[in-house]
Scaffold this active site. Structure first.
Site, PDB file in Angstrom:
ATOM      1  N   SER A   6       3.874   1.476   7.620  1.00  0.00           N
ATOM      2  CA  SER A   6       2.866   0.355   7.381  1.00  0.00           C
ATOM      3  C   SER A   6       1.429   0.914   7.566  1.00  0.00           C
ATOM      4  O   SER A   6       0.406   0.463   6.892  1.00  0.00           O
ATOM      5  CB  SER A   6       3.051  -0.423   8.618  1.00  0.00           C
ATOM      6  OG  SER A   6       3.110   0.288   9.934  1.00  0.00           O
ATOM      7  N   HIS A 235      -3.391  -1.488  13.458  1.00  0.00           N
ATOM      8  CA  HIS A 235      -3.075  -1.089  12.444  1.00  0.00           C
ATOM      9  C   HIS A 235      -4.653  -1.052  11.921  1.00  0.00           C
ATOM     10  O   HIS A 235      -5.350  -1.823  12.200  1.00  0.00           O
ATOM     11  CB  HIS A 235      -2.129  -1.504  11.587  1.00  0.00           C
ATOM     12  CG  HIS A 235      -0.666  -1.217  11.796  1.00  0.00           C
ATOM     13  ND1 HIS A 235      -0.009  -1.605  12.759  1.00  0.00           N
ATOM     14  CD2 HIS A 235       0.350  -0.502  10.914  1.00  0.00           C
ATOM     15  CE1 HIS A 235       1.224  -1.161  12.840  1.00  0.00           C
ATOM     16  NE2 HIS A 235       1.378  -0.635  11.616  1.00  0.00           N
TER      17      HIS A 235
END
Length: 254
Positions: A6, A235
Site C-alpha cells: 500500500s 500512510h
C-alpha cells in the site's frame, strides 16, 4: 514497473483504481515513470501485499485479489521499484497498522509504561528476519526474470517522530511505545536495505527525506490514524508519495 504494498500503491491518494489494490495514479512509481518519460509502465502494487505476493496470488478472505506480482515482470523490463515487508509485521494484511492498533488497545492497560513492547518482545524482530530472507529470495527471482533490470527497493517513510511527546493527544499509544514502534520501523528499513544488498539491488531511503513530516507533525506527509487528507491511516498522502518519488529519482541520478 512498480511492485509492492500500500505504501507503493499510494493507497487512498487520488485518483484510485478500481478494486482492492488501491493503486493511485499519483503513487511514487507513477511519478517516477512520468519524470523519466517511460515509454511503458506497469503498476502491480497492491494494498495488503506481503512479501509472499511476489510469487503467490494475494488473497483476502479466500478471494484472490491479485496474481503473483513477479508474473508481470518480463525479460525486457528495465526498471523495477518495490516496497515490501511492512505487512509481514502483523498477523493480518494491515501489517504495521495492525501492530499500532494493537498497541492502542494495550495502552489502556498501562498508560505510563510500554505495554506494547512488553507484549511483542522480540516477536516483531523475528518476523522481520523471516520477511527479509523471503524478500532476498524474491529479489533474486525478479533479477533472474529480468537480468537487465535495475531493481530499486524503496524504504518506508518516517511514520512516527523521533520525539514521542509530539504524538500526545494525536496517537492513542503510550509515549514509551511510540519510541518502540519507531525503532521497529527503523529495523524494518534496515532489513529491507540488507535484503536489497544481498540480492544486488539498490536501496532508497525515504525515512530521512520525510523526517519532520510524520503522522504527528503539524505538516504531515504521512497521515495519522484519522487522516486529514486523502490517504489511508499511517500512510503517505500525495505530498508523501511525491517526496518518495524524488528520493528514487535522486538515486537514479535524475
Amino acid at each position: 514497473m512498480a511492485l509492492g504494498d500500500s505504501y507503493a500503491a499510494g493507497a487512498g491518494v487520488p485518483g484510485q483504481s478500481a478494486g482492492l489494490c488501491l493503486r493511485s495514479d499519483h503513487n511514487y512509481g507513477h511519478l517516477v515513470a512520468a519524470a523519466l518519460s517511460a515509454s511503458s509502465y506497469v503498476d502491480k502494487t497492491c494494498a495488503g501485499a506481503k512479501v509472499s505476493a511476489l510469487t503467490a496470488p494475494q488473497t483476502d478472505a479466500g478471494t484472490v485479489v491479485d496474481g503473483p506480482q513477479l508474473d508481470a515482470v518480463a525479460p525486457g523490463t528495465s526498471l523495477v521499484t518495490l516496497t515490501l515487508g511492512g505487512n509481514d509485521l502483523g498477523t493480518s494484511d494491515l501489517g504495521f497498522v495492525d501492530v499500532v492498533v494493537a498497541c492502542s488497545g494495550l495502552a489502556l492497560t498501562n498508560p505510563l509504561g510500554s505495554p506494547c513492547h512488553d507484549f511483542y518482545g522480540n516477536t516483531l524482530g523475528k518476523r522481520l528476519d523471516s520477511a527479509a530472507a523471503r524478500l532476498t529470495d524474491g529479489l533474486r527471482k525478479l533479477s533472474a526474470k529480468a537480468p537487465q533490470a535495475k531493481v530499486v527497493v524503496v524504504g518506508y517513510p518516517s511514520v512516527l517522530p523521533g520525539d514521542p511527546t509530539k504524538c500526545l493527544g494525536k496517537m492513542p499509544v503510550t509515549t514509551g511505545d511510540i519510541g518502540f514502534l519507531r525503532s521497529v520501523l527503523g529495523e524494518l528499513n534496515d532489513k529491507m536495505a540488507g535484503a536489497a544488498t544481498a540480492a544486488g539491488a539498490t536501496y532508497v531511503d525515504t525515512f530521512g527525506p520525510t523526517k519532520g513530516h510524520d503522522s504527528c507533525s503539524a505538516s504531515p506527509w504521512i497521515e495519522g490514524l484519522l487522516p486529514t487528507s486523502p490517504a489511508v491511516p499511517l500512510h503517505p498522502n500525495a505530498t508523501g508519495e511525491r517526496v518518495m518519488s524524488q528520493a528514487v529519482l535522486r538515486t537514479l541520478g535524475h
